[in-house]
Scaffold this motif. Sequence first.
Motif, PDB file in Angstrom:
ATOM      1  N   GLU A 209      60.029  55.115 -59.168  1.00 53.31           N
ATOM      2  CA  GLU A 209      60.923  54.265 -58.383  1.00 53.31           C
ATOM      3  C   GLU A 209      62.060  55.118 -57.821  1.00 53.31           C
ATOM      4  O   GLU A 209      62.620  55.948 -58.529  1.00 53.31           O
ATOM      5  CB  GLU A 209      61.550  53.175 -59.246  1.00 53.31           C
ATOM      6  N   ILE A 210      62.388  54.882 -56.561  1.00 53.97           N
ATOM      7  CA  ILE A 210      63.530  55.554 -55.929  1.00 53.97           C
ATOM      8  C   ILE A 210      64.535  54.474 -55.558  1.00 53.97           C
ATOM      9  O   ILE A 210      64.235  53.582 -54.762  1.00 53.97           O
ATOM     10  CB  ILE A 210      63.098  56.349 -54.683  1.00 53.97           C
ATOM     11  N   HIS A 211      65.723  54.527 -56.147  1.00 56.53           N
ATOM     12  CA  HIS A 211      66.792  53.569 -55.878  1.00 56.53           C
ATOM     13  C   HIS A 211      67.789  54.215 -54.922  1.00 56.53           C
ATOM     14  O   HIS A 211      68.360  55.253 -55.229  1.00 56.53           O
ATOM     15  CB  HIS A 211      67.505  53.183 -57.180  1.00 56.53           C
ATOM     16  N   TYR A 212      67.986  53.553 -53.778  1.00 63.26           N
ATOM     17  CA  TYR A 212      68.907  54.061 -52.773  1.00 63.26           C
ATOM     18  C   TYR A 212      70.322  53.548 -53.013  1.00 63.26           C
ATOM     19  O   TYR A 212      70.510  52.483 -53.577  1.00 63.26           O
ATOM     20  CB  TYR A 212      68.431  53.662 -51.377  1.00 63.26           C
ATOM     21  N   ARG A 213      71.313  54.282 -52.583  1.00 59.82           N
ATOM     22  CA  ARG A 213      72.717  53.916 -52.788  1.00 59.82           C
ATOM     23  C   ARG A 213      73.125  52.672 -51.998  1.00 59.82           C
ATOM     24  O   ARG A 213      73.978  51.914 -52.412  1.00 59.82           O
ATOM     25  CB  ARG A 213      73.634  55.062 -52.385  1.00 59.82           C
ATOM     26  N   PHE A 214      72.527  52.437 -50.855  1.00 61.37           N
ATOM     27  CA  PHE A 214      72.969  51.331 -50.001  1.00 61.37           C
ATOM     28  C   PHE A 214      72.319  50.003 -50.355  1.00 61.37           C
ATOM     29  O   PHE A 214      72.480  49.021 -49.664  1.00 61.37           O
ATOM     30  CB  PHE A 214      72.745  51.664 -48.525  1.00 61.37           C
ATOM     31  N   ASP A 215      71.583  49.906 -51.461  1.00 59.92           N
ATOM     32  CA  ASP A 215      71.029  48.665 -52.022  1.00 59.92           C
ATOM     33  C   ASP A 215      70.223  47.820 -51.040  1.00 59.92           C
ATOM     34  O   ASP A 215      70.197  46.602 -51.144  1.00 59.92           O
ATOM     35  CB  ASP A 215      72.152  47.806 -52.625  1.00 59.92           C
ATOM     36  N   VAL A 216      69.570  48.428 -50.108  1.00 62.13           N
ATOM     37  CA  VAL A 216      68.727  47.681 -49.178  1.00 62.13           C
ATOM     38  C   VAL A 216      67.311  47.569 -49.718  1.00 62.13           C
ATOM     39  O   VAL A 216      66.675  46.536 -49.594  1.00 62.13           O
ATOM     40  CB  VAL A 216      68.713  48.358 -47.787  1.00 62.13           C
ATOM     41  N   ALA A 217      66.839  48.620 -50.369  1.00 62.37           N
ATOM     42  CA  ALA A 217      65.457  48.609 -50.847  1.00 62.37           C
ATOM     43  C   ALA A 217      65.299  49.545 -52.035  1.00 62.37           C
ATOM     44  O   ALA A 217      66.106  50.434 -52.259  1.00 62.37           O
ATOM     45  CB  ALA A 217      64.516  49.051 -49.728  1.00 62.37           C
ATOM     46  N   VAL A 218      64.216  49.306 -52.772  1.00 57.92           N
ATOM     47  CA  VAL A 218      63.786  50.207 -53.842  1.00 57.92           C
ATOM     48  C   VAL A 218      62.361  50.607 -53.502  1.00 57.92           C
ATOM     49  O   VAL A 218      61.500  49.753 -53.342  1.00 57.92           O
ATOM     50  CB  VAL A 218      63.824  49.514 -55.223  1.00 57.92           C
ATOM     51  N   ALA A 219      62.124  51.880 -53.339  1.00 57.51           N
ATOM     52  CA  ALA A 219      60.783  52.364 -53.029  1.00 57.51           C
ATOM     53  C   ALA A 219      60.035  52.611 -54.333  1.00 57.51           C
ATOM     54  O   ALA A 219      60.572  53.220 -55.254  1.00 57.51           O
ATOM     55  CB  ALA A 219      60.860  53.642 -52.219  1.00 57.51           C
ATOM     56  N   THR A 220      58.802  52.119 -54.415  1.00 61.11           N
ATOM     57  CA  THR A 220      57.977  52.308 -55.600  1.00 61.11           C
ATOM     58  C   THR A 220      56.669  52.960 -55.191  1.00 61.11           C
ATOM     59  O   THR A 220      56.036  52.539 -54.235  1.00 61.11           O
ATOM     60  CB  THR A 220      57.677  50.963 -56.279  1.00 61.11           C
ATOM     61  N   ALA A 221      56.292  53.995 -55.905  1.00 65.38           N
ATOM     62  CA  ALA A 221      55.030  54.683 -55.648  1.00 65.38           C
ATOM     63  C   ALA A 221      54.267  54.805 -56.960  1.00 65.38           C
ATOM     64  O   ALA A 221      54.865  54.889 -58.028  1.00 65.38           O
ATOM     65  CB  ALA A 221      55.279  56.067 -55.068  1.00 65.38           C
ATOM     66  N   VAL A 222      52.941  54.815 -56.877  1.00 63.04           N
ATOM     67  CA  VAL A 222      52.104  55.007 -58.057  1.00 63.04           C
ATOM     68  C   VAL A 222      51.299  56.275 -57.853  1.00 63.04           C
ATOM     69  O   VAL A 222      50.546  56.393 -56.885  1.00 63.04           O
ATOM     70  CB  VAL A 222      51.167  53.801 -58.276  1.00 63.04           C
ATOM     71  N   ALA A 223      51.494  57.223 -58.744  1.00 63.03           N
ATOM     72  CA  ALA A 223      50.729  58.462 -58.701  1.00 63.03           C
ATOM     73  C   ALA A 223      49.476  58.274 -59.541  1.00 63.03           C
ATOM     74  O   ALA A 223      49.557  57.937 -60.718  1.00 63.03           O
ATOM     75  CB  ALA A 223      51.571  59.607 -59.252  1.00 63.03           C
ATOM     76  N   ASP A 224      48.316  58.462 -58.936  1.00 60.03           N
ATOM     77  CA  ASP A 224      47.037  58.255 -59.609  1.00 60.03           C
ATOM     78  C   ASP A 224      46.342  59.594 -59.745  1.00 60.03           C
ATOM     79  O   ASP A 224      45.993  60.231 -58.754  1.00 60.03           O
ATOM     80  CB  ASP A 224      46.184  57.292 -58.793  1.00 60.03           C
ATOM     81  N   SER A 225      46.119  60.050 -60.971  1.00 60.97           N
ATOM     82  CA  SER A 225      45.532  61.368 -61.196  1.00 60.97           C
ATOM     83  C   SER A 225      44.110  61.454 -60.669  1.00 60.97           C
ATOM     84  O   SER A 225      43.655  62.510 -60.255  1.00 60.97           O
ATOM     85  CB  SER A 225      45.556  61.716 -62.682  1.00 60.97           C
ATOM     86  N   MET A 226      43.381  60.348 -60.668  1.00 62.79           N
ATOM     87  CA  MET A 226      41.996  60.363 -60.191  1.00 62.79           C
ATOM     88  C   MET A 226      41.956  60.673 -58.687  1.00 62.79           C
ATOM     89  O   MET A 226      41.147  61.465 -58.230  1.00 62.79           O
ATOM     90  CB  MET A 226      41.334  59.031 -60.484  1.00 62.79           C
ATOM     91  N   LYS A 227      42.841  60.064 -57.904  1.00 60.36           N
ATOM     92  CA  LYS A 227      42.900  60.324 -56.464  1.00 60.36           C
ATOM     93  C   LYS A 227      43.392  61.745 -56.197  1.00 60.36           C
ATOM     94  O   LYS A 227      42.914  62.412 -55.307  1.00 60.36           O
ATOM     95  CB  LYS A 227      43.825  59.319 -55.783  1.00 60.36           C
ATOM     96  N   TYR A 228      44.333  62.211 -56.974  1.00 55.97           N
ATOM     97  CA  TYR A 228      44.864  63.555 -56.805  1.00 55.97           C
ATOM     98  C   TYR A 228      43.795  64.607 -57.075  1.00 55.97           C
ATOM     99  O   TYR A 228      43.647  65.548 -56.328  1.00 55.97           O
ATOM    100  CB  TYR A 228      46.060  63.780 -57.744  1.00 55.97           C
TER     101      TYR A 228
END
Length: 52
Positions: free
Chosen positions: A26-45
Amino acid sequence: IMHELIEKIVVHAPDKSSGHRTQEIEIHYRFDVAVATAVADSMKYDKKRKAA
């Protein structure tokens, strides 16, 4: 510039319940507009890495 925009980055514990490893980030931005969420999948990598 990145330090001014991002408040914090949260890396969750890996999950292996589905048979392969996934990890949520999760990446939380200072301006509180959004939280970006990513899922790292070892199988795809692994597939991308072997093809390269």
